[in-house]
Design a protein around this motif. Structure first.
Motif, PDB file in Angstrom:
ATOM      1  N   UNK A 148       1.599  -8.596   6.557  1.00 62.42           N
ATOM      2  CA  UNK A 148       0.428  -8.729   7.432  1.00 62.42           C
ATOM      3  C   UNK A 148       0.404 -10.029   8.239  1.00 62.42           C
ATOM      4  N   UNK A 149       1.480 -10.804   8.199  1.00 59.87           N
ATOM      5  CA  UNK A 149       1.510 -12.055   8.957  1.00 59.87           C
ATOM      6  C   UNK A 149       0.678 -13.169   8.342  1.00 59.87           C
ATOM      7  N   UNK A 150       0.744 -13.317   7.046  1.00 60.58           N
ATOM      8  CA  UNK A 150      -0.022 -14.358   6.352  1.00 60.58           C
ATOM      9  C   UNK A 150       0.652 -15.722   6.507  1.00 60.58           C
ATOM     10  N   UNK A 160      -4.280 -10.452  -0.621  1.00 61.19           N
ATOM     11  CA  UNK A 160      -4.269  -9.395  -1.627  1.00 61.19           C
ATOM     12  C   UNK A 160      -2.806  -8.992  -1.815  1.00 61.19           C
ATOM     13  N   UNK A 166       6.704 -10.010  -0.440  1.00 59.77           N
ATOM     14  CA  UNK A 166       7.089  -9.669   0.926  1.00 59.77           C
ATOM     15  C   UNK A 166       5.824  -9.617   1.782  1.00 59.77           C
ATOM     16  N   UNK A 225      -0.632  -7.218   1.268  1.00 58.54           N
ATOM     17  CA  UNK A 225      -1.125  -6.091   2.057  1.00 58.54           C
ATOM     18  C   UNK A 225      -2.417  -6.397   2.807  1.00 58.54           C
ATOM     19  N   UNK A 226      -3.032  -7.549   2.559  1.00 56.95           N
ATOM     20  CA  UNK A 226      -4.268  -7.897   3.269  1.00 56.95           C
ATOM     21  C   UNK A 226      -4.525  -9.394   3.192  1.00 56.95           C
ATOM     22  N   UNK A 227      -5.193  -9.920   4.239  1.00 55.25           N
ATOM     23  CA  UNK A 227      -5.693 -11.297   4.211  1.00 55.25           C
ATOM     24  C   UNK A 227      -7.194 -11.192   3.995  1.00 55.25           C
TER      25      UNK A 227
END
Lengths: 79, 79, 79, 79, 79
Positions: free
Chosen positions: B40-42, B49, B37, B70-72
């Motif tokens: 973060x707008x990846x 991550x 899901x 949760x992170x780019x």
């Protein structure tokens, strides 16, 4: 827990808000690198103990993490 | 957490009601593609991550998911 | 989550009481068949999304299951 | 649970505060060594039963561990 | 869940108090033997359904277990 060697760190400008105060290190746990939240001030080359799963999140004040470094190992006896 | 590369996205017309607001991306975490899901707008090609397990569900407002981006990642130092 | 193909179903006369209302399908998730509780009316051959672990149990009204089918996939873009 | 053989122990001067009262042993569970919190007084060479994941933490009074030795095996019948 | 074949049982004189009332069987789930708490009266040779992880503990009245046998399979259709 898994024993591993800290191999580096990761940076992320765009990340979940609740991850702002976490320091992320890459740790080689024998089956490739994972990323763990550092809770003990570990550095590259340190031999560390990593806790995995839901317990890691609880230990990191419910941040969305699934791996946390909880100890720096001094030595290991036996195999 | 695992580092991975976003490789695509998935569509599902028939799905659990509580998944309606989730965006699902496929992420290659080195051992094949998983579906996570996006929080973060990846986009495709981003190095991200991914948090796995129960913690991912909690982070996604208790949606029935077991992986969340949760992170780019900007860059990675070390191995 | 994992993408997989529904390959069959399983029957059990002797089972935990709280599993009576669950439909169990076998799903090939690339590393062999697992058994998942069907929550969306999937059939053999369908390409589905499977959520694993504790979250699956919560989604299945706390039945003792560790895998649930939460979506039938239409298509997938990218790798 | 997994069956394993205790192969040694680990020491850590710098560790999470809440780990102070835990004894950590290395256990070979067939796929390499993991580190488990000893709850039954096991020693090197003992054949033990290890519980993994969130349940281990609950059993160890919510210490940040993901593996705990819960029994020393006498014998095993069958394969 | 995983399908497996019951291959034997394990005995432990020294074990966690809360494990006294559990019956432990070894189950071959295709990737080696694990030890599961029997909840349905399974025997050696039975084809069973095993639930893994935190859910198993909840199903076993919060005993420190991470695998439980929840059904004896009659037959399986499809692959």
């Amino acid at each position: 827990m898994r024993m591993g060697i800290v191999t580096g760190s990761v940076w992320a400008t765009r990340k979940a808000e609740c991850l702002q105060r976490q320091t992320f290190l890459t740790v080689d746990i024998g089956e490739g690198n994972i990323v763990a939240s550092d809770q003990v001030g570990a550095g590259v080359g340190d031999r560390v103990l990593v806790v995995l799963g839901r317990t890691a999140a609880q230990y990191c004040m419910e941040a969305p993490v699934d791996a946390a470094i909880v100890a720096i190992l001094d030595k290991k006896e036996g195999a």
